[in-house]
Design a protein around this motif. Structure first.
Motif, PDB file in Angstrom:
ATOM      1  N   LEU A   1      10.808  -0.233  -4.731  1.00 29.29           N
ATOM      2  CA  LEU A   1       9.515  -0.113  -4.066  1.00 29.29           C
ATOM      3  C   LEU A   1       9.257   1.316  -3.592  1.00 29.29           C
ATOM      4  N   LEU A   2      10.325   2.078  -3.359  1.00 28.08           N
ATOM      5  CA  LEU A   2      10.177   3.458  -2.897  1.00 28.08           C
ATOM      6  C   LEU A   2       9.603   4.361  -3.977  1.00 28.08           C
TER       7      LEU A   2
ATOM      8  N   GLY B   1       0.814  -1.202   0.000  1.00 27.11           N
ATOM      9  CA  GLY B   1       0.000   0.000   0.000  1.00 27.11           C
ATOM     10  C   GLY B   1       0.850   1.254   0.000  1.00 27.11           C
ATOM     11  N   ALA B   2       0.288   2.342   0.499  1.00 29.27           N
ATOM     12  CA  ALA B   2       0.973   3.640   0.481  1.00 29.27           C
ATOM     13  C   ALA B   2       2.131   3.642   1.464  1.00 29.27           C
TER      14      ALA B   2
ATOM     15  N   ASP C   1       5.743   4.932   9.376  1.00 29.56           N
ATOM     16  CA  ASP C   1       6.522   5.938  10.104  1.00 29.56           C
ATOM     17  C   ASP C   1       8.011   5.793   9.837  1.00 29.56           C
ATOM     18  N   VAL C   2       8.467   4.559   9.644  1.00 28.36           N
ATOM     19  CA  VAL C   2       9.875   4.287   9.332  1.00 28.36           C
ATOM     20  C   VAL C   2       9.919   3.104   8.381  1.00 28.36           C
ATOM     21  N   ILE C   3      10.830   3.162   7.413  1.00 27.26           N
ATOM     22  CA  ILE C   3      11.076   2.047   6.495  1.00 27.26           C
ATOM     23  C   ILE C   3      12.530   1.632   6.675  1.00 27.26           C
TER      24      ILE C   3
ATOM     25  N   TYR D   1      18.431   8.457  -2.161  1.00 27.63           N
ATOM     26  CA  TYR D   1      17.581   8.613  -0.983  1.00 27.63           C
ATOM     27  C   TYR D   1      18.407   9.016   0.239  1.00 27.63           C
ATOM     28  N   ARG D   2      17.773   9.798   1.099  1.00 27.86           N
ATOM     29  CA  ARG D   2      18.419  10.243   2.337  1.00 27.86           C
ATOM     30  C   ARG D   2      18.049   9.291   3.469  1.00 27.86           C
ATOM     31  N   VAL D   3      19.015   8.977   4.320  1.00 20.13           N
ATOM     32  CA  VAL D   3      18.792   8.077   5.456  1.00 20.13           C
ATOM     33  C   VAL D   3      18.616   8.914   6.719  1.00 20.13           C
TER      34      VAL D   3
END
Length: 242
Positions: free
Chosen positions: A58-59, A36-37, A42-44, A83-85
């Protein structure tokens, strides 16, 4: 392999014997539909650079997600993908235990957390987050399968040992170490017992002892390449008296 290149830059010679093959699993579209969305999480968390390799798609180029990485190699892979961590271990060690100490994950009750990982990995991260009250979803995007080297490859490795060309075996995880022991012929296992094993920390060292390996162990601070090389340099200096 970056570790081999770093070792060779320090003057070592290396023999490569892959113990694990990495293969993608699942269908990206189906996985994305099931999740889903992603903005609802909150965190991946990405648990490895391979998780990034097979799961970053997937992002879907969403740059405002709160991403976590289990260590510097994983963070670098995410950065290289654009991507930023936001979350990674802060105490200098890089494993599930260290990531769980981050303030963002210490009190996650009520939070939705996505873990992007390989199948049959350590369950500690998911179990502990659930215990702390988080709603956890895990997406397996790759699998590790034992490598099956040919007899000729194993014979060449054995020749390297008997010729005195190999003094240290590097096993960056317990799974890799166990696979090396499982694939070894009796003669190669004897050589494995005589060599030093370079391992990333006490957990892998304890696991090898539980599997009956009596070889001397050289422990690095983590599985990061620079820590492994530093541990080997310290060991080499100690045995040479330098």
């Amino acid at each position: 392999m970056p570790l081999c290149r770093l070792l060779e830059m320090q003057g070592a010679s290396t023999l490569r014997l892959p113990a694990v093959e990495i293969k993608p699993i699942g269908n990206r579209r189906e996985t994305a539909a099931q999740l889903g969305a992603l903005a609802d999480f909150d965190v991946i968390i990405f648990t490895s650079s391979n998780a990034v390799r097979f799961g970053a798609s997937l992002l879907d180029q969403q740059r405002d997600l709160a991403l976590a990485a289990i260590g510097p190699a994983t963070a670098r892979a995410l950065n290289q993908a654009g991507y930023r961590v936001a979350v990674q271990p802060q105490n200098g060690t890089f494993d599930s235990e260290s990531l769980l100490q981050h303030p963002r994950l210490e009190h996650p009750a009520g939070c939705r957390i996505l873990i992007i990982q390989g199948s049959n990995g350590r369950p500690l991260l998911e179990q502990e987050l659930v215990r702390r009250g988080a709603q956890v979803v895990a997406a397996d995007v790759y699998q590790r399968v034992p490598a099956t080297p040919s007899r000729a490859v194993l014979a060449a490795i054995l020749n390297g040992f008997t010729a005195g060309a190999v003094q240290v075996i590097t096993a960056t995880s317990l799974e890799i170490a166990a696979n090396l022991l499982a694939m070894a012929t009796p003669a190669l296992r004897e050589e494995f017992e005589r060599a030093h094993w370079l391992v990333p920390g006490e957990r892998v060292a304890a696991g090898l002892r539980e599997r009956g390996l009596l070889s001397p162990l050289v422990q690095a601070d983590s599985a990061e390449d620079h820590d492994l090389v530093a541990a080997l340099i310290r060991w080499r200096s100690s045995v040479s008296g330098a």
